[in-house]
Design a protein around this motif. Structure first.
Motif, mmCIF file in Angstrom:
data_model
loop_
_atom_site.group_PDB
_atom_site.id
_atom_site.type_symbol
_atom_site.label_atom_id
_atom_site.label_comp_id
_atom_site.label_asym_id
_atom_site.label_seq_id
_atom_site.Cartn_x
_atom_site.Cartn_y
_atom_site.Cartn_z
ATOM 1 N N VAL A 58 38.995 0.437 -112.061
ATOM 2 C CA VAL A 58 39.058 -0.829 -111.446
ATOM 3 C C VAL A 58 40.315 -0.837 -110.563
ATOM 4 C CG1 VAL A 58 39.683 -3.427 -111.994
ATOM 5 C CG2 VAL A 58 38.028 -2.084 -113.310
ATOM 6 N N GLY A 59 41.392 -0.095 -110.984
ATOM 7 C CA GLY A 59 42.561 -0.058 -110.137
ATOM 8 C C GLY A 59 42.410 0.983 -108.980
ATOM 9 N N GLY A 60 41.282 1.653 -108.741
ATOM 10 C CA GLY A 60 41.184 2.331 -107.439
ATOM 11 C C GLY A 60 41.378 3.905 -107.748
ATOM 12 N N VAL A 61 41.326 4.297 -109.188
ATOM 13 C CA VAL A 61 41.402 5.717 -109.163
ATOM 14 C C VAL A 61 40.284 6.662 -108.799
ATOM 15 C CG1 VAL A 61 41.858 7.489 -110.998
ATOM 16 C CG2 VAL A 61 43.284 5.653 -110.948
ATOM 17 N N GLY A 62 39.010 5.768 -109.179
ATOM 18 C CA GLY A 62 37.529 6.336 -108.617
ATOM 19 C C GLY A 62 37.631 6.818 -107.316
ATOM 20 N N ALA A 63 38.164 6.088 -106.422
ATOM 21 C CA ALA A 63 38.005 6.503 -105.065
ATOM 22 C C ALA A 63 38.937 7.936 -104.931
ATOM 23 C CB ALA A 63 38.465 5.360 -104.147
ATOM 24 N N LEU A 64 40.083 7.946 -105.463
ATOM 25 C CA LEU A 64 40.838 9.135 -105.394
ATOM 26 C C LEU A 64 40.078 10.426 -106.133
ATOM 27 C CD1 LEU A 64 43.653 10.340 -104.888
ATOM 28 C CD2 LEU A 64 44.200 9.857 -107.066
ATOM 29 N N LEU A 65 39.571 10.141 -107.245
ATOM 30 C CA LEU A 65 38.854 11.353 -107.760
ATOM 31 C C LEU A 65 37.833 11.714 -106.901
ATOM 32 C CD1 LEU A 65 38.597 10.272 -111.712
ATOM 33 C CD2 LEU A 65 39.926 12.046 -110.603
ATOM 34 N N GLY A 66 37.064 10.817 -106.212
ATOM 35 C CA GLY A 66 35.745 11.185 -105.411
ATOM 36 C C GLY A 66 36.280 12.072 -104.304
ATOM 37 N N ALA A 67 37.730 12.063 -103.840
ATOM 38 C CA ALA A 67 38.120 12.785 -102.748
ATOM 39 C C ALA A 67 38.790 14.212 -103.337
ATOM 40 C CB ALA A 67 39.296 11.967 -102.050
ATOM 41 N N MET A 68 38.307 14.345 -104.461
ATOM 42 C CA MET A 68 39.084 15.680 -105.231
ATOM 43 C C MET A 68 38.176 16.381 -105.818
ATOM 44 S SD MET A 68 42.369 13.649 -106.819
ATOM 45 C CE MET A 68 43.345 15.626 -107.399
ATOM 46 N N PRO A 69 37.158 17.156 -105.042
ATOM 47 C CA PRO A 69 36.112 18.003 -105.679
ATOM 48 C C PRO A 69 36.456 19.027 -106.660
ATOM 49 C CG PRO A 69 36.160 18.333 -103.346
ATOM 50 C CD PRO A 69 37.118 16.997 -103.658
ATOM 51 N N GLN A 70 37.756 19.496 -106.251
ATOM 52 C CA GLN A 70 38.264 20.807 -106.958
ATOM 53 C C GLN A 70 38.524 20.388 -108.374
ATOM 54 O OE1 GLN A 70 38.073 24.030 -106.144
ATOM 55 N NE2 GLN A 70 37.077 23.439 -104.417
ATOM 56 N N HIS A 126 30.734 13.337 -117.080
ATOM 57 C CA HIS A 126 29.930 12.078 -117.318
ATOM 58 C C HIS A 126 30.715 10.974 -117.449
ATOM 59 C CE1 HIS A 126 26.433 14.113 -116.481
ATOM 60 N NE2 HIS A 126 26.719 14.842 -117.468
ATOM 61 N N VAL A 127 31.927 11.031 -118.354
ATOM 62 C CA VAL A 127 32.718 10.041 -119.057
ATOM 63 C C VAL A 127 33.444 9.441 -117.563
ATOM 64 C CG1 VAL A 127 34.923 9.318 -120.140
ATOM 65 C CG2 VAL A 127 33.319 11.028 -121.163
ATOM 66 N N TYR A 128 33.801 10.287 -116.740
ATOM 67 C CA TYR A 128 34.529 9.632 -115.323
ATOM 68 C C TYR A 128 33.328 9.127 -114.405
ATOM 69 C CZ TYR A 128 38.293 12.688 -117.000
ATOM 70 O OH TYR A 128 39.127 13.367 -117.788
ATOM 71 N N LEU A 129 32.249 9.446 -114.724
ATOM 72 C CA LEU A 129 31.236 8.828 -113.897
ATOM 73 C C LEU A 129 30.927 7.418 -114.340
ATOM 74 C CD1 LEU A 129 29.002 9.004 -111.833
ATOM 75 C CD2 LEU A 129 27.375 10.100 -113.570
ATOM 76 N N ASP A 130 30.840 7.247 -115.803
ATOM 77 C CA ASP A 130 30.376 5.912 -116.150
ATOM 78 C C ASP A 130 31.766 5.069 -116.309
ATOM 79 O OD1 ASP A 130 28.390 6.925 -116.689
ATOM 80 O OD2 ASP A 130 28.370 7.546 -118.919
ATOM 81 N N THR A 131 32.977 5.687 -116.514
ATOM 82 C CA THR A 131 33.882 4.576 -116.772
ATOM 83 C C THR A 131 34.700 4.450 -115.521
ATOM 84 O OG1 THR A 131 35.484 6.356 -117.557
ATOM 85 C CG2 THR A 131 34.371 5.314 -119.180
ATOM 86 N N VAL A 132 35.203 5.399 -114.955
ATOM 87 C CA VAL A 132 35.971 5.349 -113.569
ATOM 88 C C VAL A 132 35.210 4.961 -112.539
ATOM 89 C CG1 VAL A 132 37.772 6.591 -112.266
ATOM 90 C CG2 VAL A 132 37.622 7.194 -114.529
ATOM 91 N N LEU A 133 34.067 5.518 -112.314
ATOM 92 C CA LEU A 133 33.424 5.387 -110.807
ATOM 93 C C LEU A 133 32.588 3.987 -111.047
ATOM 94 C CD1 LEU A 133 32.495 8.801 -110.007
ATOM 95 C CD2 LEU A 133 34.271 7.475 -109.194
ATOM 96 N N LEU A 134 31.515 4.304 -111.936
ATOM 97 C CA LEU A 134 30.550 2.954 -112.046
ATOM 98 C C LEU A 134 31.166 1.763 -112.784
ATOM 99 C CD1 LEU A 134 27.519 4.535 -113.650
ATOM 100 C CD2 LEU A 134 27.831 4.226 -111.352
ATOM 101 N N GLY A 136 34.655 1.272 -112.784
ATOM 102 C CA GLY A 136 35.491 0.819 -111.884
ATOM 103 C C GLY A 136 35.026 0.243 -110.493
ATOM 104 N N ALA A 137 33.836 0.712 -110.078
ATOM 105 C CA ALA A 137 33.279 -0.165 -109.071
ATOM 106 C C ALA A 137 32.656 -1.420 -109.277
ATOM 107 C CB ALA A 137 31.842 0.603 -108.266
ATOM 108 N N ALA A 138 32.149 -1.621 -110.440
ATOM 109 C CA ALA A 138 31.765 -2.973 -110.865
ATOM 110 C C ALA A 138 32.766 -3.858 -111.127
ATOM 111 C CB ALA A 138 31.015 -2.792 -112.069
ATOM 112 N N GLY A 139 33.998 -3.463 -111.820
ATOM 113 C CA GLY A 139 35.094 -4.225 -112.129
ATOM 114 C C GLY A 139 35.953 -4.646 -110.654
ATOM 115 N N SER A 140 36.084 -3.830 -109.747
ATOM 116 C CA SER A 140 36.537 -3.895 -108.448
ATOM 117 C C SER A 140 35.853 -5.204 -107.562
ATOM 118 C CB SER A 140 36.600 -2.718 -107.565
ATOM 119 O OG SER A 140 37.428 -1.782 -108.339
ATOM 120 N N ALA A 141 34.630 -5.350 -107.940
ATOM 121 C CA ALA A 141 33.839 -6.352 -107.360
ATOM 122 C C ALA A 141 34.207 -7.928 -107.703
ATOM 123 C CB ALA A 141 32.268 -6.213 -107.542
#
Length: 206
Positions: A58-70, A126-134, A136-141
């Motif tokens: 929700v704080g925006g870390v999801g977007a940061l992880l999306g930009a770090m494929p390594q 999958h934990v990061y997909l569910d919690t941080v990304l999905l 996070g995106a829902a909470g940020s809305a």
């Protein structure tokens, strides 16, 4: 103020829907619950970890992880190796001539149990997909003032689920008084862990 309860319930419902799927972490908590081994610390760790990851998303870390494929690749490889190892250990338990019973003494120290819990939690992409990304995106809305309410609802669902799974497992004690039931559980654990490990490797290959 009128949006507080709907926001809390949205976070609760979304977290519950994502967390109840059968996976590596849930099976580990279930097995520890059946053994009645360090259930409290494990439940608390899982709930707090989910709350931290969701808050980070929700704080925006999801977007940061999306930009770090390594980083994602490293987590995927590490998670696959860990799941494959745990699946192999379950296979060994299943094939062993001796069988566990509910009354058997615990085999993990609290440190090792929490270490395994941390691995199941943080080495699974999958934990990061569910919690941080999905999540996070829902909470940020939501409006900034309501985001902590969303996180609180999601964290409540997580702790409630893990507590029910860990402490509710003892309801199955009569069934797992039979050694053969442990072999069936280990067979399920083996199949799930190896399948998840293969799926993670498949994502790398493809």
């Amino acid at each position: 103020m009128t949006n507080i309860l709907p926001t809390f319930l949205t976070g609760f419902a979304m977290s519950a829907a994502l967390i109840m799927a059968i996976g590596a972490q849930n099976l580990f908590v279930l097995r520890q619950g059946l053994k009645r081994e360090h259930v409290g610390p494990i439940v608390l760790f899982c709930g707090c970890a989910d709350a931290i990851l969701i808050a980070a998303g929700v704080g925006g870390v999801g977007a940061l992880l999306g930009a770090m494929p390594q980083l994602t690749l490293t987590l995927t490889i590490s998670g696959s190796a860990f799941l494959a190892w745990y699946g192999f250990k379950a296979f060994q338990r299943m094939m062993a001539p001796e069988s566990m019973t509910v009354s058997a003494q615990g085999t993990l120290t609290v440190g090792r149990a929490l270490g395994a819990t941390a691995a199941f939690t943080f080495l699974n992409p999958h934990v990061y997909l569910d919690t941080v990304l999905l999540m996070g995106a829902a909470g940020s809305a939501h409006a900034p003032a309501l985001r902590p309410i969303f996180v609180a609802g999601a964290a409540t669902a997580s702790i409630t689920w893990f507590a029910a799974l860990g402490y509710g497992a003892r309801i199955l004690t009569p069934l797992f008084a039979r050694p053969s039931a442990w072999k069936v559980l280990d067979a399920i654990v083996c199949v799930v862990m190896l399948t998840l490990a293969a799926s993670l490797i498949g994502r790398i290959v493809l």
